[in-house]
Design an enzyme around this catalytic site. Structure first.
Site, PDB file in Angstrom:
ATOM      1  N   TYR A  67     -41.174-143.050 -43.373  1.00 37.90           N
ATOM      2  CA  TYR A  67     -40.879-143.265 -44.796  1.00 37.90           C
ATOM      3  C   TYR A  67     -39.454-143.798 -44.985  1.00 37.90           C
ATOM      4  CZ  TYR A  67     -40.727-142.016 -49.812  1.00 37.90           C
ATOM      5  OH  TYR A  67     -40.615-142.022 -51.185  1.00 37.90           O
TER       6      TYR A  67
ATOM      7  N   LYS B 154     -38.496-147.387 -46.609  1.00 36.55           N
ATOM      8  CA  LYS B 154     -37.694-147.485 -47.824  1.00 36.55           C
ATOM      9  C   LYS B 154     -36.392-148.258 -47.579  1.00 36.55           C
ATOM     10  CE  LYS B 154     -40.341-145.382 -50.780  1.00 36.55           C
ATOM     11  NZ  LYS B 154     -41.058-146.195 -51.800  1.00 36.55           N
TER      12      LYS B 154
END
Length: 251
Positions: free
Chosen positions: A152, A156
């Site tokens: 993640y 991002k």
């Protein structure tokens, strides 16, 4: 058909996506709410329409090129050419590195990075033709690193580089590209994080709020307000930026 600008918001069934779609509709845009199952967006669409807005729900897997192209064609047919895109769709597959599977990695990269790429590629033609456009990508404070989120965090952070590159490429066509990096926002996704670590969500929120300079956790509406500005005419000289909506400074 109306002259209202058309926006697409991905991952719009709940949380940040639903709040952004609702806010953009209130700002006068026609809004297409994309999610895996368009039925999950029905309540949000109904609320927008009941308030006098214009909205449709569209099913799409943003990591699938054919599905993205089909979804955008449907938006054009039902609302008109989209010139605003909010890449919000995201998933979690949290785990420490030694436990993380290849599927965990690929799934998160597929939705966040491949999805933003496919959606932006599909919409940019309408934006450049119009000579005006807005792309807003949802990053996260996790881009700065977060235990148990190697996939993640990497995705991002990648969205921030993607944002800055598109800002350079599309600026001459009147298109701005920015990213919002929320901190802790109370959503189903953060509730899942609390469950993963075995903490009651209310206790989790209180603990996090105590670490935030403004003394509270964020709401989806906090992010929606920022998206509203970045999509506005007044933000035409703001591009390639990452705005941290996190209740305090982030490095």
């Amino acid at each position: 058909m109306t002259d209202a600008r058309v926006a697409i918001v991905t991952g719009a069934a709940r949380g940040i996506g639903a709040a952004v779609a609702t806010r953009l509709a209130r700002d006068g845009l026609s809004v297409a709410l994309l999610d895996l199952d368009e039925r999950s967006c029905a309540d949000v669409v109904e609320r927008i329409v009941a308030a006098g807005g214009r909205a449709v729900a569209v099913s799409s897997d943003v990591s699938d090129a054919a599905a993205v192209d089909a979804a955008v064609r449907r938006v054009v047919a039902e609302l008109g050419p989209p010139t605003v895109l909010v890449n919000n769709a995201g998933i979690l597959r949290d785990n420490l590195l030694f436990k993380m599977t290849e599927d965990d990695w690929d799934a998160v990269m597929g939705v966040h990075l491949r999805g933003a790429f496919l959606m932006s590629r599909a919409v940019q033609g309408f934006q450049t033709e119009a000579g005006w456009g807005r792309i807003v990508n949802l990053s996260s404070t996790s881009a700065l690193g977060n235990r148990g989120q190697a996939n993640y965090s990497a995705a991002k952070a990648g969205l921030q580089g993607f944002t800055k590159t598109l800002a350079i490429e599309l600026g001459k066509f009147g298109v701005t590209v920015n990213a919002i990096a929320p901190g802790f926002i109370a959503t189903d996704m953060t509730a899942a994080t609390a469950a993963r670590v075995g903490v009651d969500f209310e206790d989790f929120k209180k603990g996090v709020a105590a670490t935030i300079p403004v003394g509270r956790i964020g709401t989806p509406e906090d992010v929606a307000h920022t998206a509203s500005f970045l999509v506005s005419e007044g933000a035409g000289y703001v591009s390639g930026q990452v705005v941290y909506v996190a209740g305090g400074p982030k490095d």
